[in-house]
Write an enzyme that holds these catalytic residues in place. Structure first.
Site, PDB file in Angstrom:
ATOM      1  N   LYS A 193       0.837  -1.196   0.000  1.00  0.00           N
ATOM      2  CA  LYS A 193       0.000   0.000   0.000  1.00  0.00           C
ATOM      3  C   LYS A 193       0.872   1.247   0.000  1.00  0.00           C
ATOM      4  CE  LYS A 193      -1.871   2.651   3.172  1.00  0.00           C
ATOM      5  NZ  LYS A 193      -1.947   3.981   2.479  1.00  0.00           N
ATOM      6  N   GLU A 269       9.441   0.917  11.171  1.00  0.00           N
ATOM      7  CA  GLU A 269      10.437   1.992  11.119  1.00  0.00           C
ATOM      8  C   GLU A 269       9.663   3.273  11.343  1.00  0.00           C
ATOM      9  OE1 GLU A 269      12.185   5.068  10.178  1.00  0.00           O
ATOM     10  OE2 GLU A 269      12.318   4.388   8.096  1.00  0.00           O
ATOM     11  N   CYS A 303      12.655  10.938   8.679  1.00  0.00           N
ATOM     12  CA  CYS A 303      12.511  10.388  10.030  1.00  0.00           C
ATOM     13  C   CYS A 303      13.796  10.518  10.844  1.00  0.00           C
ATOM     14  CB  CYS A 303      12.079   8.926   9.957  1.00  0.00           C
ATOM     15  SG  CYS A 303      13.144   7.901   8.923  1.00  0.00           S
ATOM     16  N   GLU A 400       8.412  15.275  17.185  1.00  0.00           N
ATOM     17  CA  GLU A 400       8.856  15.226  15.791  1.00  0.00           C
ATOM     18  C   GLU A 400       8.009  16.182  14.957  1.00  0.00           C
ATOM     19  OE1 GLU A 400      10.126  11.825  12.607  1.00  0.00           O
ATOM     20  OE2 GLU A 400       8.189  11.557  13.597  1.00  0.00           O
TER      21      GLU A 400
END
Length: 503
Positions: A193, A269, A303, A400
């Site tokens: 996906k 992750e 990230c 973040e």
């Protein structure tokens, strides 16, 4: 029949026509979704519609899983020797190389990253990754284990079967390669996906995979939203493993879904708030260049971005001056203009999210030393932003942001900066700058992160594992380590028949 996307590129970086289906790719064919609904794909540089893609549903995930299971049992998996899998993977890499400008242009159009980086970083890395794992395809092997002279014991590393893979919008093509590389090399069939924000390069890759000759059902792409298609993949009883790259919040939901269903293997992750420690004996010019790359690369949508920049008090003022000058040189603009170094954020929602963090920093008393504003009248462009005068409890220091926003923090004690760097729920990556190799390595070893860069930042290689500590994830991508996620180890005991024993 699904629609065809046809687009004429006429830019300083690329000229040409791209054409491929916008349907779901199931069992080697592009098909409509079961409800014939669509998702709008928006150009982040303009905010305008690029095209519409077919929207998948849980029923479409069922179709893709059935196709993948059939392929696994009849033409892939243990039915297809590793050397043959390697040929197909190398053929796909060759086709990607032949179409590198087209793929890079689609990635820049869809994601907003500059064409230069899409071609020279993302696409190159994706091709290298697939070729790297093609080299592993005929080297998936077990061991013979000594027990006694009347018995032979050996292990087999067998493919799991059907695996689900959910990739993010920040590096669509690169993350696709990180996922499919080890999965195909070990003989698994895939239901993938892509993000609903950036599905186009995955669909173009599916077209190339068909041209490469992969058996129908080995590689399937189901477009859709995380709450429907992503959830269906995580919960599916016939999917043996799910790999996800994205937020820690969604990673938790996927892990929970896997636990509540068939206990499928999970690799995650996830997010990061990576520290970048710059000591007073660092090569200052190099540290400034790497720090800018570490936070502003890919519009800060990385990230492992070095978003917390700790600078020793002795060089703080000089570093801040040079770092600010570097930020001013980052040209924000059209992803296809050769001079552009930073494109737009991926979506209006992401733009708003980043701006809300900038507002939060201001409200909590931090200083916007540079940037912090929208660039241009259309699209989702944000200037490179530097905050100073922060506190450890501020949102911009703890959470973040996933944008071109860095905080520069002064320190004067080596042990204290390590404590500050480790004061986070994340542990994906870190950087250390020092010309004293002992100091650099001692610091790198004390930082709780899955990757430590010394005198560099954001350097990734197909052969080197990547993944996080703490809430930055589970398992590793890339390198030999990633292969472990896609095989099951079977021990085979062979009795030579010389004796019977319960011992």
């Amino acid at each position: 029949m699904p629609s065809t996307f046809s687009y004429q590129f006429d830019t300083p970086s690329h000229k040409g026509i791209t054409e491929f289906s916008t349907g779901l790719f199931i069992n080697g064919e592009f098909v409509d979704g079961s409800e014939n609904s669509t998702i709008d794909v928006i150009n982040p540089a303009t905010g305008k519609l690029i095209t519409k893609i077919s929207q998948g549903t849980p029923k479409d995930v069922d179709r893709a899983v059935a196709a993948a299971q059939h392929a696994f049992e009849t033409s892939w998996g243990l039915k297809c020797p590793g050397a043959e899998r390697a040929k197909l993977m190398n053929k796909l890499a060759d086709l990607m190389e032949e179409h590198e400008d087209e793929l890079a242009a689609v990635e820049a159009l869809d994601n907003g990253k500059t064409f230069y980086w899409a071609k020279n970083a993302d696409l190159k890395g994706a091709i290298d990754c697939i070729r790297y794992y093609a080299g592993w395809a005929d080297k998936i092997q077990g061991k013979t284990i000594e027990t006694n002279d009347g018995k032979l014991v050996y292990t087999r590393h067998e493919p799991l079967g059907v695996v689900g893979q959910i990739i993010p919008w920040n590096f669509p093509l690169l993350m696709l390669s990180w996922k499919i590389g080890p999965a195909l090399a070990t003989g698994n069939a895939i239901v993938l996906k892509p993000s609903e924000f950036t599905p186009l390069s995955a669909l173009l890759t599916a077209k190339l995979a068909k041209e490469a000759g992969f058996p129908p059902g080995v590689f399937n792409v189901v477009n859709g939203y995380g709450a429907t298609v992503g959830a269906a993949i995580a919960e599916h009883m016939d999917i043996e493993k799910v790999a996800f790259t994205g937020s820690t919040l969604v990673g938790r939901k996927i892990m929970e879904a896997a636990a509540k269903t068939n206990l499928k293997k999970v690799t995650l992750e996830l997010g990061g708030k990576s520290p970048n420690i710059i000591f007073d004996d660092a090569d200052l010019e190099a540290a400034v260049n790497w720090a800018a790359f570490g936070i502003f690369w890919n519009q800060g949508q990385t990230c492992c971005a070095g978003s917390r920049i700790f600078v020793h008090a002795k060089i703080y003022d000089e570093f801040l001056h040079l770092f600010t000058e570097k930020a001013k040189q980052v040209k924000v603009g059209d992803p296809f203009h050769p001079d552009s170094k930073q494109g737009p954020q991926v979506s209006n929602a992401q733009f708003d999210r980043i701006m809300s963090y900038i507002d939060s920093g201001k409200d909590e008393g931090a200083t916007v030393h540079h940037g912090g504003v929208r660039v241009g009248d259309e699209g989702y462009f944000i200037s490179p932003t530097i905050f100073t005068d922060t506190r450890p409890d501020m949102k911009i220091v703890k959470e973040e942001i996933f944008g071109p926003v860095g905080v520069v923090i002064k320190f004067d004690d080596d042990e204290d900066v390590i404590r500050q760097a480790n004061d986070t729920v994340y542990g994906l990556a870190c950087s250390v700058f020092s010309q004293n190799i002992n100091r650099a390595l001692e610091t790198a070893h004390k930082l709780k992160a899955g990757t430590a860069w010394v005198n560099c930042a954001n350097m990734l290689h197909a052969s080197v594992p990547f993944g996080g500590f703490k809430q930055s994830g589970i398992g590793r991508e890339l390198g030999e380590y990633a292969l472990e996620n896609y095989t099951a180890v079977k021990a085979v005991h062979v009795n030579f028949g010389h004796q019977w024993s319960v011992a």
